[in-house]
Motif scaffolding. Structure first.
Motif, PDB file in Angstrom:
ATOM      1  N   ALA A 131       2.312  -8.152  -1.284  1.00  0.00           N
ATOM      2  CA  ALA A 131       2.353  -8.262   0.181  1.00  0.00           C
ATOM      3  C   ALA A 131       1.863  -6.975   0.837  1.00  0.00           C
ATOM      4  N   LEU A 132       2.235  -5.854   0.249  1.00  0.00           N
ATOM      5  CA  LEU A 132       1.786  -4.571   0.790  1.00  0.00           C
ATOM      6  C   LEU A 132       0.274  -4.429   0.673  1.00  0.00           C
ATOM      7  N   ALA A 151      -1.230  -6.586   3.396  1.00  0.00           N
ATOM      8  CA  ALA A 151      -1.090  -5.947   4.713  1.00  0.00           C
ATOM      9  C   ALA A 151      -2.126  -4.834   4.872  1.00  0.00           C
ATOM     10  N   VAL A 175       4.232  -4.565   6.678  1.00  0.00           N
ATOM     11  CA  VAL A 175       4.202  -5.853   5.991  1.00  0.00           C
ATOM     12  C   VAL A 175       4.838  -6.907   6.884  1.00  0.00           C
ATOM     13  N   ASP A 234       2.369 -11.968   5.098  1.00  0.00           N
ATOM     14  CA  ASP A 234       1.953 -11.273   3.869  1.00  0.00           C
ATOM     15  C   ASP A 234       2.831 -11.710   2.696  1.00  0.00           C
TER      16      ASP A 234
END
Lengths: 81, 81
Positions: free
Chosen positions: A54-55, A58, A66, A70
């Motif tokens: 997810a990071l 983002a 985030v 994401d």
């Protein structure tokens, strides 16, 4: 990030509250102590993997924060449907 | 089974301990509050899915007790490598 999301995971005794070797549940059968510990481990690994993915997503979108989308896209990329 | 493994998941504030809208971390960037809640949700869903799959695998193997190898195989079947 891993150390941040670690605390969401409790101890294995929370999975399997009975102190005996296997916790009997109604419909669900038993979960052995080793299985409870393994479940805790794989869930933690999943959470860390989702967080990292997810990071990346983002960052790819030019954000430093985030967002929930994401997280959702990260899960899609990690899990078989 | 779902209700049994629910307690391993804490509250969203454990993911994102700062009370503000986004928790700043060093290397990791920020996680928005909505993202923290989403992460908690997807991790819970994953744990339940693994548990159910593992139980099916144990049953398939003629056992009533879920073992760690059931958990590991369940994860393989759910996750992309």
């Amino acid at each position: 990030l891993g150390t941040e999301i670690g605390p969401i995971l409790g101890r294995e005794r929370d999975i399997n509250r009975c102190g005996s070797s296997a916790h009997k549940t109604g419909r669900a059968g038993r979960i052995g102590d080793d299985a409870a510990e393994e479940l805790r481990k794989v869930v933690e690994e999943f959470a860390i993997r989702v967080g990292k993915e997810a990071l990346e997503l983002a960052t790819h979108a030019g954000r430093k924060t985030v967002r929930s989308e994401d997280i959702r896209l990260a899960v899609k990329r990690i899990q078989k449907e």
